[in-house]
Design an enzyme around this catalytic site. Structure first.
Site, PDB file in Angstrom:
ATOM      1  N   ASP A  23     -79.771 -21.271  36.632  1.00 25.72           N
ATOM      2  CA  ASP A  23     -80.134 -20.263  35.777  1.00 25.72           C
ATOM      3  C   ASP A  23     -82.167 -20.774  35.465  1.00 25.72           C
ATOM      4  OD1 ASP A  23     -81.178 -18.871  33.567  1.00 25.72           O
ATOM      5  OD2 ASP A  23     -80.071 -20.075  32.014  1.00 25.72           O
ATOM      6  N   ASN A  71     -75.566  -9.039  34.218  1.00 24.86           N
ATOM      7  CA  ASN A  71     -76.913  -8.984  35.392  1.00 24.86           C
ATOM      8  C   ASN A  71     -77.422  -7.791  35.828  1.00 24.86           C
ATOM      9  OD1 ASN A  71     -76.648 -12.969  36.559  1.00 24.86           O
ATOM     10  ND2 ASN A  71     -77.615 -11.787  34.975  1.00 24.86           N
TER      11      ASN A  71
END
Length: 236
Positions: A23, A71
């Site tokens: 991340d 995503n």
């Protein structure tokens, strides 16, 4: 560095499988006045370095969370950039994985990817099969979707009920031990739908470090932290 305890060290389970939630690529680039897409390019380079470092340090299995089912809702420009980086990695992987003795497995549903991308993914999995080190790349992956997919596979095979053992044999990581340690970068303190079935007894390590800034020293700190814990698996 990644130093493992000796086999006769009491109360310690050797770290054989480490997983990373990668991340912070976009934030890393934004803080430097660069487009978010640039962060993913750098993040891919860090991914290769981190995996190689872990394998050299004696860890047998590395799993990375590269692209989730959620995503796809990101801006098209960013998604396209991620897919371009992914495609480049696949092409390099065809030669690098054999040289580095790495077996690649993709966790997630391949259908949404372009035909040429799916072909490269399947070819890389097939040609690297049997190599020593195991690298799992979670793309178009969601933990809940994985469980649903596994149950549906069992139903399609004629199963009338599901056990823990049968479900474990139908998930994407079938045949591999669950991760001992999951490291999340970027300051968030959650799993974000990652390895929901496999993570029930994983040790968790959270760091504010953004993925592109992750160093070998930070990995060593996470490993050292792991070896200072006592894993009871529900026992005393």
């Amino acid at each position: 560095m990644i130093i493992h305890p000796t086999e006769n060290t009491p109360g310690i389970n050797k770290l054989s499988h480490i997983a990373f939630i990668m991340d912070g690529n976009g934030r890393w680039a934004t803080r430097r006045g660069m487009p978010r897409e640039y962060g993913h390019t750098i993040g891919a380079k860090v991914f290769r370095r981190v995996a190689e470092y872990c394998f050299r340090g004696g860890i047998d299995i590395v799993t990375v969370y590269a692209f989730s089912t959620e995503n796809w809702s990101r801006p098209k420009r960013e998604v396209d950039a991620i897919m371009n980086v992914f495609g480049s990695y696949l092409k390099m992987g065809l030669t690098d994985m054999a040289k580095d003795d790495i077996c690649v497995r993709f966790l997630g549903e391949k259908t949404p990817f372009a035909p040429e991308t799916r072909e490269l993914m399947e070819r890389l999995e097939t040609e690297s099969l049997g190599n020593r080190y195991k690298l799992n790349i979670a793309v178009n992956y969601g933990g809940r979707a994985e469980i649903v997919n596994a149950v549906n596979r069992l139903i399609a095979s004629g199963a009338r009920e599901v056990s823990e053992e049968s479900l474990s044999s139908a998930i994407y990581t079938a045949g591999q031990p669950d991760p001992d340690l999951i490291v999340r970068c970027g300051g968030e303190v959650r799993l974000s739908n990652f390895l929901m079935w496999q993570s029930v007894y994983s040790e968790l390590y959270f760091t504010d470090t953004l993925w592109p800034d992750l160093t070998d020293n930070e990995i060593d700190k996470a490993v050292e932290n792991y070896y200072h814990r006592k894993r009871r698996f529900g026992k005393v």
